[in-house]
Design an enzyme around this catalytic site. Structure first.
Site, PDB file in Angstrom:
ATOM      1  N   ASP A   1      -7.779  31.069   6.349  1.00  0.00           N
ATOM      2  CA  ASP A   1      -6.762  30.556   7.264  1.00  0.00           C
ATOM      3  C   ASP A   1      -5.680  31.616   7.487  1.00  0.00           C
ATOM      4  O   ASP A   1      -5.519  32.537   6.682  1.00  0.00           O
ATOM      5  CB  ASP A   1      -6.097  29.305   6.678  1.00  0.00           C
ATOM      6  CG  ASP A   1      -7.095  28.177   6.470  1.00  0.00           C
ATOM      7  OD1 ASP A   1      -8.125  28.161   7.176  1.00  0.00           O
ATOM      8  OD2 ASP A   1      -6.832  27.331   5.595  1.00  0.00           O
TER       9      ASP A   1
HETATM   10  N1  URA Z   1     -10.036  26.904   1.996  1.00  0.00           N
HETATM   11  C1  URA Z   1      -8.935  26.673   2.741  1.00  0.00           C
HETATM   12  O1  URA Z   1      -8.445  25.567   2.806  1.00  0.00           O
HETATM   13  N2  URA Z   1      -8.419  27.710   3.416  1.00  0.00           N
HETATM   14  C2  URA Z   1      -8.907  28.969   3.344  1.00  0.00           C
HETATM   15  O2  URA Z   1      -8.366  29.886   3.966  1.00  0.00           O
HETATM   16  C3  URA Z   1     -10.044  29.189   2.561  1.00  0.00           C
HETATM   17  C4  URA Z   1     -10.601  28.127   1.898  1.00  0.00           C
END
Ligand code: URA
Length: 244
Positions: free
Chosen positions: A106
Site C-alpha cells: 500500500d
Molecule cells: N497487507 C496490507 O494490508 N498492506 C500491505 O501493503 C501489504 C500487506
C-alpha cells in the site's frame, strides 16, 4: 538462444536508446567477438558472443531483479497515474520500461519490494500455489492477543468470501508491535486481518519476502541488485531455472 539485433540486445542491457546505440556502432565503438560492428541491425546470439562497448565487456543477462526498500508515500506501480510510482526512486542506470513489482504494498506501507523483468518469476512468486512467505512488522492500535494468534493460525478468517491460509502471528514483549507471516497476498490483507479482529494497523513494514530479508543497512528509498545466490534461491523456491 535465437539471434537478436545488436540494438535490441544493447538496449536490453541498458546501454542506451536505439539512437544512441546506432551512434556508438557508427563510431566503431562496438565489437562482437572482437569484430567491430558498425551496423546496429547486425544479428547474433548474445549468449554465445563476447560483446564490448568502448572497450568494456558487457555480460548478457535475460532478466534483472532489484530489491527496493519502499518508503511510504509511493504507489506500487510503474505508471504515475494515481500518485508517485516506485519507479521514480530508480536511479538513471536502472531506468527501464519493463520493470514489474512483485506483489503490492500500500501507499503507506514500507519495506521490501522486489522488482523483476521476468514475468514467469513474478507470476509464480505471487501465485498462492507456491505459498511464498511474506513477513510483516506491524504496529497496532491495541495489543494483539493469544486469541489472535490462534485465530490466524487456524486460517478461520474469511476475506472476500474465502478463508485465508494459516498465518503465524508473533507477539513480542510489547503486543502492540508484532510480526505476521502470511503465505498469500490478498488486497490490504494484513490490515484487513487485524480489522477482522477489531484492531487497526497503524504502521506496516514488509521485512521479508521468501528467503530475502530487508537489509538493515538499506535506507527507505534505496535499492540494490540481488546477488547471483539470491536469484538462484528465488527461482529454485518456485520451481524455475535461472535463465542466462
Ligand atoms: N497487507 C496490507 O494490508 N498492506 C500491505 O501493503 C501489504 C500487506
Amino acid at each position: 538462444m535465437a539471434k537478436e539485433r545488436l540494438d535490441k540486445v544493447l538496449g536490453h542491457l541498458g546501454v542506451g536508446t536505439r539512437k544512441e546505440i546506432h551512434r556508438l556502432a557508427r563510431a566503431g565503438l562496438i565489437t562482437v567477438d572482437g569484430e567491430v560492428i558498425t551496423d546496429s541491425a547486425f544479428k547474433f546470439d548474445p549468449l554465445q558472443s563476447r560483446i564490448e562497448v568502448d572497450g568494456e565487456p558487457l555480460h548478457y543477462r535475460a532478466h534483472f531483479h532489484l530489491l527496493l526498500h519502499k518508503p511510504a508515500g509511493y504507489i506500487t506501480s510503474t505508471k504515475d497515474r494515481d500518485g508517485i510510482p516506485i519507479t521514480a526512486l530508480l536511479p538513471e542506470e536502472w531506468t527501464r520500461d519493463d520493470w514489474m513489482p512483485v506483489g503490492r504494498l500500500d501507499k503507506d506501507t514500507e519495506g521490501l519490494l522486489l522488482l523483476t523483468t521476468d514475468g514467469e518469476l513474478l507470476h509464480r512468486l505471487t501465485h498462492p500455489r507456491w505459498k511464498v512467505a511474506k513477513r510483516y512488522y506491524a504496529e497496532l492500535a491495541a495489543p494483539a492477543t493469544p486469541e489472535d494468534v490462534a485465530v490466524f493460525a487456524t486460517g478461520s478468517i474469511v476475506l472476500d468470501g474465502e478463508a485465508l491460509q494459516p498465518a503465524e502471528l508473533r507477539l513480542g514483549a510489547d503486543p502492540r508491535k508484532v510480526e505476521l507471516v502470511i503465505h498469500e497476498g490478498r488486497y490490504h490483507q494484513v490490515k484487513r486481518m487485524f480489522a477482522a479482529r477489531g484492531n487497526q494497523v497503524l504502521y506496516l513494514r514488509r521485512v521479508a519476502f521468501g528467503l530475502l530479508e530487508l537489509p538493515h543497512d538499506l535506507e527507505p528509498g534505496a535499492l540494490r541488485e540481488l546477488s547471483p545466490e539470491e536469484i538462484n534461491a528465488l527461482y529454485e523456491a518456485v520451481g524455475l531455472e535461472v535463465q542466462q
